[in-house]
Write a protein that holds these residues in place. Structure first.
Motif, short mmCIF file in Angstrom:
data_model
loop_
_atom_site.label_atom_id
_atom_site.label_comp_id
_atom_site.label_asym_id
_atom_site.label_seq_id
_atom_site.Cartn_x
_atom_site.Cartn_y
_atom_site.Cartn_z
N GLU A 33 42.18 78.47 129.07
CA GLU A 33 41.42 79.59 129.55
C GLU A 33 41.36 80.37 129.12
O GLU A 33 41.47 81.48 128.48
CB GLU A 33 40.02 79.10 130.82
N SER A 34 42.18 80.45 130.58
CA SER A 34 43.52 82.01 129.70
C SER A 34 43.77 82.41 128.93
O SER A 34 43.86 83.18 127.57
CB SER A 34 44.53 81.79 131.09
N ARG A 35 44.69 80.82 127.69
CA ARG A 35 45.39 81.87 126.88
C ARG A 35 44.38 81.69 126.04
O ARG A 35 44.50 82.34 124.50
CB ARG A 35 45.87 80.12 126.52
N LEU A 36 43.48 80.90 125.55
CA LEU A 36 42.19 81.47 124.63
C LEU A 36 41.15 82.74 125.06
O LEU A 36 41.32 83.42 123.97
CB LEU A 36 40.68 80.29 125.13
N GLU A 37 41.30 83.06 126.38
CA GLU A 37 40.94 84.56 126.04
C GLU A 37 41.22 85.26 125.38
O GLU A 37 41.37 86.41 125.15
CB GLU A 37 40.18 84.57 127.42
N ASP A 38 43.38 85.58 125.66
CA ASP A 38 44.52 85.46 125.34
C ASP A 38 44.36 86.52 123.83
O ASP A 38 44.16 87.02 122.97
CB ASP A 38 45.56 85.96 125.87
N GLU A 39 43.66 84.99 122.65
CA GLU A 39 44.08 84.31 121.83
C GLU A 39 42.78 85.16 121.05
O GLU A 39 42.45 85.93 119.89
CB GLU A 39 44.00 82.99 120.72
N HIS A 40 41.30 85.24 121.76
CA HIS A 40 40.13 85.96 121.40
C HIS A 40 40.30 87.25 120.82
O HIS A 40 40.24 88.37 120.65
CB HIS A 40 39.18 85.23 122.41
N ASP A 41 41.28 88.32 121.87
CA ASP A 41 41.38 89.72 122.59
C ASP A 41 42.56 90.08 121.34
O ASP A 41 42.21 90.82 120.46
CB ASP A 41 41.59 89.72 123.63
N ARG A 42 43.49 88.84 121.10
CA ARG A 42 44.13 88.95 120.06
C ARG A 42 43.52 89.68 118.08
O ARG A 42 44.01 90.06 117.86
CB ARG A 42 46.23 88.23 119.81
N LEU A 43 42.57 87.67 118.29
CA LEU A 43 42.02 88.33 117.13
C LEU A 43 41.02 88.88 116.82
O LEU A 43 41.07 89.85 115.99
CB LEU A 43 41.14 86.85 117.17
N SER A 44 40.68 90.01 118.21
CA SER A 44 39.43 91.42 118.08
C SER A 44 40.60 92.09 117.48
O SER A 44 40.33 93.33 116.64
CB SER A 44 39.17 91.28 119.07
N ARG A 45 41.34 91.60 117.94
CA ARG A 45 42.79 93.33 117.90
C ARG A 45 43.07 93.39 116.67
O ARG A 45 43.46 94.50 115.70
CB ARG A 45 43.54 93.96 118.97
N LEU A 46 43.64 92.44 115.64
CA LEU A 46 43.82 91.95 114.65
C LEU A 46 42.74 92.68 113.76
O LEU A 46 43.34 93.09 112.47
CB LEU A 46 44.47 91.05 114.53
N ALA A 47 41.13 92.26 113.51
CA ALA A 47 40.06 92.35 112.88
C ALA A 47 39.85 93.82 112.96
O ALA A 47 40.37 94.11 111.59
CB ALA A 47 38.93 92.17 113.32
N ILE A 48 40.28 94.51 114.19
CA ILE A 48 39.57 95.54 114.16
C ILE A 48 40.37 96.48 113.39
O ILE A 48 40.44 97.92 112.88
CB ILE A 48 39.81 96.38 115.44
N THR A 49 42.36 96.53 113.58
CA THR A 49 43.16 96.70 112.97
C THR A 49 43.31 96.82 110.76
O THR A 49 43.37 97.72 110.39
CB THR A 49 44.18 95.92 113.23
#
Length: 199
Positions: A33-49
């Motif tokens: 779950e922690s890894r999944l949350e980290d990946e969601h954050d990473r995906l959000s940052r990549l989409a914004i970038t």
């Protein structure tokens, strides 16, 4: 022979093993779950970038396509035609610092729309409100992309931040934009847009 006592001991041992396995599986689930949350954050940052880069590149293309009818950096335009526009490169300032004589028409379209919407509203607005007024999807990535534009307008003197996340144009910019035209729409932004923003 298997006695009742030894049977109970075996059952207790197996129960302890099962409890241990459950504890280990729960630890694995927590880690996943922690890894999944980290990946969601990473995906959000990549989409914004990605969207920010697309907006920057889009503004660069728009600047290349817009004709220049005034002097650039103090150079006069001759009677033959406008000064040719060189394709901008990454790192070029697309939002000029505000100073007397500079109009909102010199801003890239997205920035110009945001400025005009804030002028029409006549009050401080949040990025989400401005995004809706611009017709953008109500998504976190869109709001963050617009918020970065509003921050840039603040840095360049076009707007000010009234409070955390509340943006408003400066008084000189409001006067300049309000004085344009004859009360009609500006670049497709109707003056009545304040009614849809709740005043």
């Amino acid at each position: 022979m298997v006695t009742v006592g030894s049977l109970l001991e075996e059952l207790a041992r197996r129960e302890a093993v099962a409890r241990q396995r459950i504890a280990e599986i729960r630890e694995q689930i927590t880690a996943l779950e922690s890894r999944l949350e980290d990946e969601h954050d990473r995906l959000s940052r990549l989409a914004i970038t990605r969207e920010t880069v697309e907006e920057i590149l889009g503004e660069a293309v728009e600047l290349v396509g817009e004709p220049v009818t005034a002097g650039i950096a103090g150079r006069d335009v001759d009677a033959v035609g406008a000064v040719p526009v060189r394709p901008p490169v990454l790192g070029v300032v697309t939002v000029p610092p505000w100073q007397p004589g500079i109009t909102a028409a010199m801003l890239p379209r997205a920035y110009r729309d945001a400025v005009e919407i804030m002028v029409d509203a006549g009050r401080a607005m949040r990025a989400g409100q401005i995004a809706v007024a611009m017709g953008l999807a109500d998504e976190a990535a869109k709001r963050e992309g617009l918020r970065s534009k509003l921050k840039r307008l603040v840095e360049r003197g076009w707007a000010r931040e009234e409070g955390p996340g509340l943006f408003m144009v400066t008084e000189p910019v409001a006067r300049e934009v309000s004085g344009q035209g004859d009360g009609g729409s500006r670049d497709g932004i109707a003056p009545s847009s304040t009614s849809s923003l709740g005043g």
